[in-house]
Enzyme design. Sequence first.
Site, short mmCIF file in Angstrom:
data_model
loop_
_atom_site.label_atom_id
_atom_site.label_comp_id
_atom_site.label_asym_id
_atom_site.label_seq_id
_atom_site.Cartn_x
_atom_site.Cartn_y
_atom_site.Cartn_z
CG ASP A 47 5.46 -21.91 8.08
OD1 ASP A 47 4.72 -22.51 8.88
OD2 ASP A 47 6.56 -22.38 7.68
CB SER A 48 -0.01 -23.03 9.44
OG SER A 48 -0.21 -22.10 10.48
CG ASP A 86 6.47 -20.28 11.81
OD1 ASP A 86 7.51 -20.66 12.37
OD2 ASP A 86 5.60 -21.06 11.37
CE LYS A 115 6.38 -22.43 14.93
NZ LYS A 115 6.90 -23.23 13.82
CD GLU A 117 8.92 -26.15 10.32
OE1 GLU A 117 9.38 -27.07 9.60
OE2 GLU A 117 7.79 -25.66 10.16
CD GLU A 184 3.15 -29.81 13.79
OE1 GLU A 184 3.97 -28.89 13.67
OE2 GLU A 184 2.21 -30.01 13.00
#
Length: 287
Positions: A47-48, A86, A115, A117, A184
Amino acid sequence: MARRKVNINTLRLKKKRNEKITYLTAYDFPTAHFADQAEIDMLLIGDSGGMTMMGQESTISVTMDEMLMMAKSVVRGSKSTFNVGDMPFMSYQASNEDAIRNAGKLIAIGCDAVKLEGGTEVCERISAINNSGIPVMAHLGLTPQSLSQMGGYRVQGKNLSSFKKLLEDTLAVESAGAFSVLVEAIPEEVSAELYKHIKVPLYGIGAGKHVDGQLVISHDMLGLFVGDVNPKFVKKYANLSDSITNAFKEYKKDVENLSFPAEEHQYPIKEDDLKEIQKYSSSYKSK
Ligand code: KIV
């Protein structure tokens, strides 16, 4: 001979053999193609992309539709990498049903895993997605979707209480069924401690070398990121922003001084045909 596709067993085997894996972000077809050519193991359609590709301030406003568009392009571009989609903000937080449905959309278009978070608070989601047959990578440490809770881009795990939480989260997501964990922005010595406790692959971005593989944001390593986020842990392998800007400047100069297009950039025409066209054109009267 073309490389065989990397799958979840390849990743487990590499850990067992103590072979490091390479992991890059990709958001489009050409980047995925070039990463595939370079035999990179894994690609993250992160999502970056909201920041690197769309110039957004953070990842928070990235939508599921945007993720799917980027993921489709990456899947088309890469034949042999293991592709991780993501899950954007609010695509899994509200309910197990949302989480399964949205993870399923990424798998349906060709991603190999998803993925998300978070630690203990998302274990229920990890189990639900995993139980529906979709591999989940858990993302811990600095988690950009919780930036306002964390008070900005801050290194994590720097004191005992933070390490305790990190370890508790790592073990919890592993028990919930995560096939791997990505950490991270934590000190190398701290990931080395986590590594002692985890059985599934542990990958890092800004977490030092005592992990099973390195993730890097491709825009950062290529010198393509536009904005103020400039993480210390990035090594620049190219300066594409300068190359692109210089190419555009040269093009502008060439057009303005008539050196582009030159003869070799033009389509040829037979002299007789041209004469005929010119004759017709000069005698043409509009109706
Ligand atoms: O979206 C992304 O690229 C990520 C990395 C920063 C880990 O989640």
